[in-house]
Motif scaffolding. Sequence first.
Motif, short mmCIF file in Angstrom:
data_model
loop_
_atom_site.label_atom_id
_atom_site.label_comp_id
_atom_site.label_asym_id
_atom_site.label_seq_id
_atom_site.Cartn_x
_atom_site.Cartn_y
_atom_site.Cartn_z
N ASP A 97 0.84 -1.20 0.00
CA ASP A 97 0.00 0.00 0.00
C ASP A 97 0.88 1.25 0.00
N GLY A 98 0.51 2.23 -0.80
CA GLY A 98 1.20 3.52 -0.80
C GLY A 98 2.48 3.57 -1.60
N THR A 99 2.77 2.57 -2.40
CA THR A 99 3.95 2.60 -3.24
C THR A 99 3.60 2.10 -4.64
N ALA A 100 4.32 2.59 -5.62
CA ALA A 100 4.11 2.16 -7.01
C ALA A 100 5.00 0.98 -7.36
N LYS A 101 5.95 0.64 -6.48
CA LYS A 101 6.90 -0.44 -6.74
C LYS A 101 6.22 -1.81 -6.64
N VAL A 102 6.54 -2.68 -7.61
CA VAL A 102 6.05 -4.05 -7.62
C VAL A 102 7.26 -4.95 -7.89
N VAL A 103 7.41 -5.99 -7.06
CA VAL A 103 8.50 -6.95 -7.24
C VAL A 103 7.88 -8.24 -7.74
N PHE A 104 8.42 -8.75 -8.85
CA PHE A 104 7.97 -10.01 -9.42
C PHE A 104 9.00 -11.09 -9.14
N GLU A 105 8.52 -12.25 -8.74
CA GLU A 105 9.36 -13.42 -8.57
C GLU A 105 9.00 -14.42 -9.67
N GLY A 106 9.98 -14.74 -10.52
CA GLY A 106 9.75 -15.70 -11.58
C GLY A 106 9.83 -17.11 -11.06
N LYS A 107 9.06 -18.01 -11.65
CA LYS A 107 9.03 -19.40 -11.20
C LYS A 107 9.59 -20.38 -12.24
N LEU A 108 9.90 -19.90 -13.42
CA LEU A 108 10.41 -20.79 -14.46
C LEU A 108 11.91 -20.96 -14.30
N LYS A 109 12.39 -22.15 -14.53
CA LYS A 109 13.83 -22.40 -14.44
C LYS A 109 14.55 -21.96 -15.71
N VAL A 110 13.85 -22.01 -16.82
CA VAL A 110 14.48 -21.71 -18.11
C VAL A 110 14.54 -20.19 -18.36
N ILE A 111 13.46 -19.49 -18.01
CA ILE A 111 13.38 -18.05 -18.23
C ILE A 111 13.13 -17.38 -16.89
N ASP A 112 14.00 -16.43 -16.53
CA ASP A 112 13.83 -15.73 -15.26
C ASP A 112 12.91 -14.53 -15.46
N LEU A 113 11.71 -14.59 -14.92
CA LEU A 113 10.76 -13.50 -15.03
C LEU A 113 10.82 -12.56 -13.82
N SER A 114 11.83 -12.71 -12.97
CA SER A 114 11.96 -11.84 -11.80
C SER A 114 12.33 -10.44 -12.28
N GLU A 167 11.57 -5.84 -11.20
CA GLU A 167 10.86 -4.79 -10.46
C GLU A 167 10.29 -3.82 -11.48
N ILE A 168 9.06 -3.39 -11.23
CA ILE A 168 8.45 -2.38 -12.09
C ILE A 168 7.90 -1.26 -11.22
N GLU A 169 7.59 -0.16 -11.82
CA GLU A 169 6.92 0.96 -11.16
C GLU A 169 5.57 1.15 -11.85
N ASN A 170 4.49 0.96 -11.11
CA ASN A 170 3.18 1.25 -11.66
C ASN A 170 3.04 2.75 -11.88
N ALA A 171 2.15 3.15 -12.73
CA ALA A 171 1.92 4.57 -13.01
C ALA A 171 1.39 5.30 -11.78
N VAL A 172 0.65 4.58 -10.95
CA VAL A 172 0.04 5.15 -9.74
C VAL A 172 0.28 4.18 -8.60
N GLN A 173 0.37 4.69 -7.39
CA GLN A 173 0.61 3.85 -6.22
C GLN A 173 -0.55 2.90 -5.95
N THR A 174 -0.21 1.74 -5.39
CA THR A 174 -1.21 0.81 -4.90
C THR A 174 -1.95 1.48 -3.75
N VAL A 175 -3.27 1.32 -3.71
CA VAL A 175 -4.09 1.97 -2.68
C VAL A 175 -5.03 0.95 -2.07
N ILE A 176 -5.22 1.04 -0.76
CA ILE A 176 -6.20 0.19 -0.09
C ILE A 176 -7.36 1.06 0.38
N HIS A 177 -8.57 0.67 -0.04
CA HIS A 177 -9.80 1.34 0.38
C HIS A 177 -10.61 0.34 1.21
#
Length: 159
Positions: free
Chosen positions: A91-108, A110-120
């Motif tokens: 909550d309150g940050t635009a940063k998202v960390v991805f953890e990849g699960k494939l052994k052949v291709i690493d999908l791990s 970090e991205i920045e969303n255009a707008v921060q994650t918000v909890i309502h």
Amino acid sequence: FLALAMLFSLSISAFASDSAAQNTQGTYTVVVDGKTLELNNLPVPPYSAETTIMVPLRIIGEALGYTVGWDAESGAITLDDNCIQKAILYDGTAKVVFEGKLKVIDLSREIENAVQTVIHNGYTYVPLEFFQEFFNDTAVDGNTITIAPSKSELHNESK
């Protein structure tokens, strides 16, 4: 006294415009993989923040077959496709960390969303484009938001 009255009137008009913006944006219909989602129980309907449409993470994620989780101790919100990747948001940050699960291709990554994650009121909202990171197509046509898994076809052309 006059300056204080002017300041007070400006803050009331700013608050009123924020409330009006929230109230007029509750007209979106969300269609996930061909099915219209029921959004009446949400505390806040999908809405625009700046030029980004914010959508509820859990209801869309679960409609796509993903697992949505929350760690009360760390505040981590997770979205897991149960196959190739998992996203971790806060909550309150635009940063998202991805953890990849494939052994052949690493999908791990970090991205920045255009707008921060918000909890309502306990419901997490993310930018619509966030679902593109999970290989989904997203579109907005008027007041209809469409999200569907991306599909690719391989063609074997014989000569």
